[in-house]
Design a protein around this motif. Structure first.
Motif, short mmCIF file in Angstrom:
data_model
loop_
_atom_site.label_atom_id
_atom_site.label_comp_id
_atom_site.label_asym_id
_atom_site.label_seq_id
_atom_site.Cartn_x
_atom_site.Cartn_y
_atom_site.Cartn_z
N GLU A 238 0.64 -1.10 -0.05
CA GLU A 238 0.01 -0.08 -0.06
C GLU A 238 0.80 1.48 -0.05
O GLU A 238 1.91 1.36 0.78
CB GLU A 238 -0.89 0.03 1.28
CG GLU A 238 -1.86 1.27 1.10
CD GLU A 238 -2.94 1.45 2.40
OE1 GLU A 238 -3.46 2.17 2.57
OE2 GLU A 238 -3.08 0.01 2.82
N THR A 239 0.45 2.33 -0.84
CA THR A 239 1.07 3.31 -1.04
C THR A 239 0.08 4.69 -0.75
O THR A 239 -1.13 4.57 -1.43
CB THR A 239 1.92 3.73 -2.28
OG1 THR A 239 3.11 2.63 -2.30
CG2 THR A 239 2.65 5.16 -2.34
N ILE A 240 0.36 5.67 -0.04
CA ILE A 240 -0.42 6.84 -0.09
C ILE A 240 0.21 8.07 -0.73
O ILE A 240 1.41 8.35 -0.67
CB ILE A 240 -0.93 7.05 1.39
CG1 ILE A 240 -1.78 6.17 1.99
CG2 ILE A 240 -1.48 8.57 1.54
CD1 ILE A 240 -2.04 5.95 3.51
N VAL A 241 -0.53 8.56 -1.67
CA VAL A 241 -0.16 9.76 -2.10
C VAL A 241 -0.97 11.11 -1.65
O VAL A 241 -2.12 10.97 -1.48
CB VAL A 241 -0.12 9.68 -3.83
CG1 VAL A 241 0.79 8.87 -4.24
CG2 VAL A 241 -1.55 9.32 -4.29
N TYR A 242 -0.11 12.09 -1.66
CA TYR A 242 -1.01 13.43 -1.15
C TYR A 242 -0.34 14.80 -1.78
O TYR A 242 0.92 14.69 -2.10
CB TYR A 242 -1.04 13.53 0.19
CG TYR A 242 0.11 13.99 1.04
CD1 TYR A 242 0.44 15.31 1.27
CD2 TYR A 242 0.96 12.97 1.23
CE1 TYR A 242 1.51 15.40 1.98
CE2 TYR A 242 2.34 13.26 2.04
CZ TYR A 242 2.85 14.69 2.27
OH TYR A 242 3.82 15.14 3.03
N HIS A 262 0.53 -0.66 -9.86
CA HIS A 262 0.73 -0.65 -8.34
C HIS A 262 -0.63 -0.81 -7.93
O HIS A 262 -1.71 -0.23 -8.11
CB HIS A 262 1.10 0.48 -7.52
CG HIS A 262 2.80 0.76 -7.80
ND1 HIS A 262 3.64 1.19 -7.15
CD2 HIS A 262 3.64 0.27 -8.85
CE1 HIS A 262 4.73 1.39 -7.56
NE2 HIS A 262 4.82 0.81 -8.82
N LYS A 263 -0.77 -2.02 -6.86
CA LYS A 263 -2.14 -2.69 -6.76
C LYS A 263 -2.87 -1.93 -5.73
O LYS A 263 -4.08 -2.02 -5.45
CB LYS A 263 -1.96 -4.01 -6.20
CG LYS A 263 -1.60 -4.81 -7.27
CD LYS A 263 -1.49 -6.28 -7.10
CE LYS A 263 -0.96 -7.07 -8.40
NZ LYS A 263 -0.60 -8.62 -8.22
N LYS A 264 -2.09 -1.17 -4.62
CA LYS A 264 -2.70 -0.76 -3.29
C LYS A 264 -2.47 0.66 -3.34
O LYS A 264 -2.09 1.18 -1.98
CB LYS A 264 -2.40 -1.54 -2.29
CG LYS A 264 -2.67 -3.07 -2.44
CD LYS A 264 -2.18 -3.71 -0.93
CE LYS A 264 -2.44 -5.14 -1.28
NZ LYS A 264 -1.94 -5.93 -0.12
N VAL A 265 -2.66 1.58 -4.19
CA VAL A 265 -2.19 2.99 -3.95
C VAL A 265 -3.55 3.76 -3.88
O VAL A 265 -4.51 3.47 -4.27
CB VAL A 265 -1.54 3.76 -5.46
CG1 VAL A 265 -2.12 3.33 -6.80
CG2 VAL A 265 -1.41 5.09 -5.37
#
Length: 285
Positions: A238-242, A262-265
């Motif tokens: 999992e990756t979080i973008v902001y 990417h599966k969990k962004v």
């Protein structure tokens, strides 16, 4: 061209659209969404409808997106059905087009693509523009049962919990915003915050590193170098973008999810205008 990406069908090339513009299926709708909401009226791709990211997609009272009922109404008046494929494009290297696409996917409308190069490339190639606004018959669009908040979106509390896992956070703002030198971008004074800096542990990968000078996306190999080798992102984790209000990070979300696979962004659309104003929110400089 779009060959080599994880989901190449999520991109439409400008040249293809220009060649097929007069023979598009009724199940395709071209959608323009710009930062400058007045830009559409100065000239747009023939047949394109305009979706105002601020007026059409956002609740006008609460800081959130429109209700599922209003989303259905928005689609209906633009001649969009649940089976319509929407091709989004706009200014600033499709930054706002990706934001509109992300919002559509939030409501479950995943038949959505990006015009590679957007408005910038269309104009640079001298392709036709019109000021004539198209008129489409109203359609029936079923009210989505719910938004996909848990699938592609995170909130402040989610990010706070994510920090404990030391999972990857990507700050896609400018280096000045990331360092805390800029409280707001000069052109966006309305997006100011009380504190500058970044979320602890976040890595700086400005959104614009993903595009070339002609506003098209960089190659799969180049994007992989930027996000996986240099930033160390794992396609399986999992990756979080902001960013500041969630629009630039929608662009990076699209790159990670659909171009790199990417599966969990997920996108933290509260972003820095929430985090930088939140009492007791941890900040790093």
């Amino acid at each position: 061209m779009s060959i080599g990406y994880a989901f190449p069908d999520k991109l439409v090339e400008v040249e293809w659209l220009a060649e097929n513009l007069n023979a598009l299926s009724p199940d395709i709708r071209i959608v323009e969404s710009n930062e400058d909401v007045l830009l559409y009226d100065t000239g747009h791709i023939p047949g394109a409808v305009h979706i105002d990211w601020r007026k059409d997609l956002q609740d006008q009272l609460i800081r959130d997106y429109i209700s599922p009922e209003k989303f259905a109404q928005l689609c209906s008046r633009n001649g969009i059905t649940a089976d319509t494929t929407c091709i989004f494009y706009g200014d600033k290297s499709n930054w706002w087009a990706c934001y509109a696409l992300w919002a559509f996917e939030l409501f479950g409308h995943t038949k959505a693509k990006i015009l590679n190069g957007g408005r910038d490339k269309w104009i640079k190639l001298g392709l036709p523009l019109t000021k004539e606004k198209p008129s489409y018959e109203k359609t029936f669009y079923p009210v989505p049962p719910q938004r996909r908040d848990s699938e592609i979106r995170v909130f402040y509390e989610d990010v706070l919990s994510f920090l404990k896992t030391k999972g990857p956070l990507i700050d896609v703002r400018s280096p000045g915003e990331y360092s805390g030198e800029l409280l707001h971008m000069p052109e966006y004074p309305q997006e100011g915050v009380l504190r500058g800096g970044h979320i602890p542990g976040a890595k700086s990968v400005p959104w614009k590193t993903a595009v070339k000078e002609d506003s098209t996306f960089k190659s799969f190999a180049d994007l992989r170098e930027i996000y996986e080798k240099e930033a160390g992102l794992d396609p399986e984790k999992e990756t979080i973008v902001y960013c500041r209000i969630g629009e630039r990070s929608s662009h990076s979300w699209f790159v990670l999810k659909y171009l790199l696979g990417h599966k969990k962004v997920k996108n933290y659309d509260g972003s820095w205008t929430e985090w930088g104003n939140k009492v007791a929110a941890p900040i790093e400089r």
